[in-house]
Design a protein around this motif. Sequence first.
Motif, mmCIF file in Angstrom:
data_model
loop_
_atom_site.group_PDB
_atom_site.id
_atom_site.type_symbol
_atom_site.label_atom_id
_atom_site.label_comp_id
_atom_site.label_asym_id
_atom_site.label_seq_id
_atom_site.Cartn_x
_atom_site.Cartn_y
_atom_site.Cartn_z
ATOM 1 N N GLU A 141 0.808 -1.219 0.000
ATOM 2 C CA GLU A 141 0.000 0.000 0.000
ATOM 3 C C GLU A 141 0.841 1.269 0.000
ATOM 4 O O GLU A 141 0.410 2.303 -0.496
ATOM 5 N N GLY A 142 2.044 1.202 0.556
ATOM 6 C CA GLY A 142 2.862 2.409 0.636
ATOM 7 C C GLY A 142 3.959 2.519 -0.405
ATOM 8 O O GLY A 142 4.588 3.569 -0.524
ATOM 9 N N ALA A 143 4.162 1.457 -1.198
ATOM 10 C CA ALA A 143 5.331 1.398 -2.070
ATOM 11 C C ALA A 143 5.369 2.494 -3.127
ATOM 12 O O ALA A 143 6.442 2.973 -3.493
ATOM 13 N N GLU A 144 4.220 2.904 -3.632
ATOM 14 C CA GLU A 144 4.180 3.910 -4.706
ATOM 15 C C GLU A 144 3.853 5.298 -4.152
ATOM 16 O O GLU A 144 3.159 6.085 -4.792
ATOM 17 N N VAL A 145 4.379 5.619 -3.009
ATOM 18 C CA VAL A 145 4.018 6.844 -2.307
ATOM 19 C C VAL A 145 4.244 8.095 -3.156
ATOM 20 O O VAL A 145 3.474 9.047 -3.081
ATOM 21 N N GLU A 146 5.284 8.105 -3.974
ATOM 22 C CA GLU A 146 5.585 9.311 -4.752
ATOM 23 C C GLU A 146 4.614 9.529 -5.908
ATOM 24 O O GLU A 146 4.581 10.616 -6.487
ATOM 25 N N ASP A 147 3.833 8.518 -6.219
ATOM 26 C CA ASP A 147 2.863 8.660 -7.296
ATOM 27 C C ASP A 147 1.484 9.076 -6.780
ATOM 28 O O ASP A 147 0.569 9.282 -7.570
ATOM 29 N N PHE A 148 1.337 9.187 -5.456
ATOM 30 C CA PHE A 148 0.042 9.568 -4.915
ATOM 31 C C PHE A 148 -0.297 11.001 -5.309
ATOM 32 O O PHE A 148 0.513 11.907 -5.098
ATOM 33 N N PRO A 149 -1.488 11.249 -5.843
ATOM 34 C CA PRO A 149 -1.907 12.641 -6.025
ATOM 35 C C PRO A 149 -2.180 13.264 -4.663
ATOM 36 O O PRO A 149 -2.607 12.576 -3.743
ATOM 37 N N TRP A 150 -1.921 14.528 -4.534
ATOM 38 C CA TRP A 150 -2.088 15.183 -3.228
ATOM 39 C C TRP A 150 -2.353 16.657 -3.419
ATOM 40 O O TRP A 150 -1.822 17.279 -4.331
ATOM 41 N N ARG A 151 -3.182 17.207 -2.585
ATOM 42 C CA ARG A 151 -3.449 18.633 -2.678
ATOM 43 C C ARG A 151 -2.362 19.417 -1.964
ATOM 44 O O ARG A 151 -1.583 18.867 -1.195
ATOM 45 N N ALA A 152 -2.300 20.694 -2.215
ATOM 46 C CA ALA A 152 -1.259 21.541 -1.630
ATOM 47 C C ALA A 152 -1.343 21.521 -0.111
ATOM 48 O O ALA A 152 -2.410 21.452 0.474
ATOM 49 N N GLY A 153 -0.186 21.586 0.527
ATOM 50 C CA GLY A 153 -0.149 21.700 1.980
ATOM 51 C C GLY A 153 0.596 20.595 2.662
ATOM 52 O O GLY A 153 1.173 20.792 3.715
ATOM 53 N N ALA A 154 0.589 19.394 2.071
ATOM 54 C CA ALA A 154 1.301 18.283 2.700
ATOM 55 C C ALA A 154 1.518 17.190 1.677
ATOM 56 O O ALA A 154 0.778 17.062 0.705
ATOM 57 N N LEU A 155 2.542 16.395 1.902
ATOM 58 C CA LEU A 155 2.847 15.253 1.048
ATOM 59 C C LEU A 155 3.120 14.047 1.930
ATOM 60 O O LEU A 155 3.660 14.180 3.034
ATOM 61 N N PRO A 156 2.758 12.858 1.481
ATOM 62 C CA PRO A 156 2.998 11.670 2.297
ATOM 63 C C PRO A 156 4.407 11.106 2.105
ATOM 64 O O PRO A 156 4.970 11.166 1.014
ATOM 65 N N THR A 157 4.953 10.567 3.170
ATOM 66 C CA THR A 157 6.229 9.850 3.166
ATOM 67 C C THR A 157 5.956 8.442 3.680
ATOM 68 O O THR A 157 5.116 8.243 4.558
ATOM 69 N N PHE A 158 6.672 7.469 3.142
ATOM 70 C CA PHE A 158 6.446 6.072 3.510
ATOM 71 C C PHE A 158 7.553 5.583 4.421
ATOM 72 O O PHE A 158 8.737 5.737 4.125
ATOM 73 N N ILE A 159 7.150 4.993 5.546
ATOM 74 C CA ILE A 159 8.063 4.281 6.435
ATOM 75 C C ILE A 159 7.706 2.813 6.305
ATOM 76 O O ILE A 159 6.583 2.411 6.633
ATOM 77 N N THR A 160 8.613 2.007 5.818
ATOM 78 C CA THR A 160 8.300 0.614 5.530
ATOM 79 C C THR A 160 8.108 -0.195 6.811
ATOM 80 O O THR A 160 8.536 0.221 7.891
ATOM 81 N N PRO A 161 7.497 -1.377 6.690
ATOM 82 C CA PRO A 161 7.593 -2.335 7.789
ATOM 83 C C PRO A 161 9.070 -2.641 8.059
ATOM 84 O O PRO A 161 9.948 -2.290 7.254
ATOM 85 N N GLU A 162 9.353 -3.298 9.150
ATOM 86 C CA GLU A 162 10.745 -3.677 9.429
ATOM 87 C C GLU A 162 11.185 -4.747 8.443
ATOM 88 O O GLU A 162 10.519 -5.782 8.287
ATOM 89 N N LEU A 163 12.286 -4.491 7.747
ATOM 90 C CA LEU A 163 12.802 -5.376 6.716
ATOM 91 C C LEU A 163 14.218 -5.801 7.095
ATOM 92 O O LEU A 163 15.126 -4.964 7.129
ATOM 93 N N ASN A 164 14.381 -7.056 7.438
ATOM 94 C CA ASN A 164 15.689 -7.558 7.893
ATOM 95 C C ASN A 164 16.269 -6.671 8.997
ATOM 96 O O ASN A 164 17.468 -6.387 9.033
ATOM 97 N N GLY A 165 15.401 -6.216 9.879
ATOM 98 C CA GLY A 165 15.834 -5.447 11.045
ATOM 99 C C GLY A 165 15.901 -3.941 10.833
ATOM 100 O O GLY A 165 16.256 -3.215 11.764
#
Length: 222
Positions: A75-99
Amino acid sequence: MTYGRLGDVIATGLTDRLDARDKALLERRARIKATGEEPFPLDPRGWWYAVPGETYEGLFDALALHDRFPVTLYEGAEVEDFPWRAGALPTFITPELNGWRLIFGNLPDVIGIDWDDWMGAAERLSAACGEAQMFYEDSAAGSDVWVVAEKGTIRRRYAAESDPEWIGEPAEDLESAAEACGHLSVDPTTLGPSTRVRGCGWLALTETGIGHEGLPALVGLG
């Protein structure tokens, strides 16, 4: 786009109006879905940070990220392709991957585009999480940067465009971000069935009080 009830909640911004019980249920949902999800290669668009999975909570304050929302890796992998209105942008923090947890998506808006911004973020993240790494690669420009910071101080750094420079211990076999990340933490481009995954991921916003209104409904939410 077809999506379920949770997609409706996100798209209308209602996630920020949920009480503590409902938010806990959403996190439980993301964790359950994440356990059945097979890891796959990620494309952080050439720029990402990594922090230890056990101490990652400090990253939200360190990067001034707000209104986090639990999601799976898919669900978070394509974060940079999300459309978004002015004021804020989403950033993705992945699940824990190999620690490790990786941070990517819209980083110029979160951190800035100057060298001092990049290094400052690595130092803040390491102060909050104990350790932080940064990786940047631009094959078109011939740029490679990797950084290791601990407890607020950069301990190792390699940067190359025309002439390489480094601090700390240079390693001859770590001459690019693509090579270094696999040795130092986790290579996002080689994730797969053998990758150990723990917990859920998060989407977080660059501004407070914006809510998630405008965030697209994510495929597979339900």
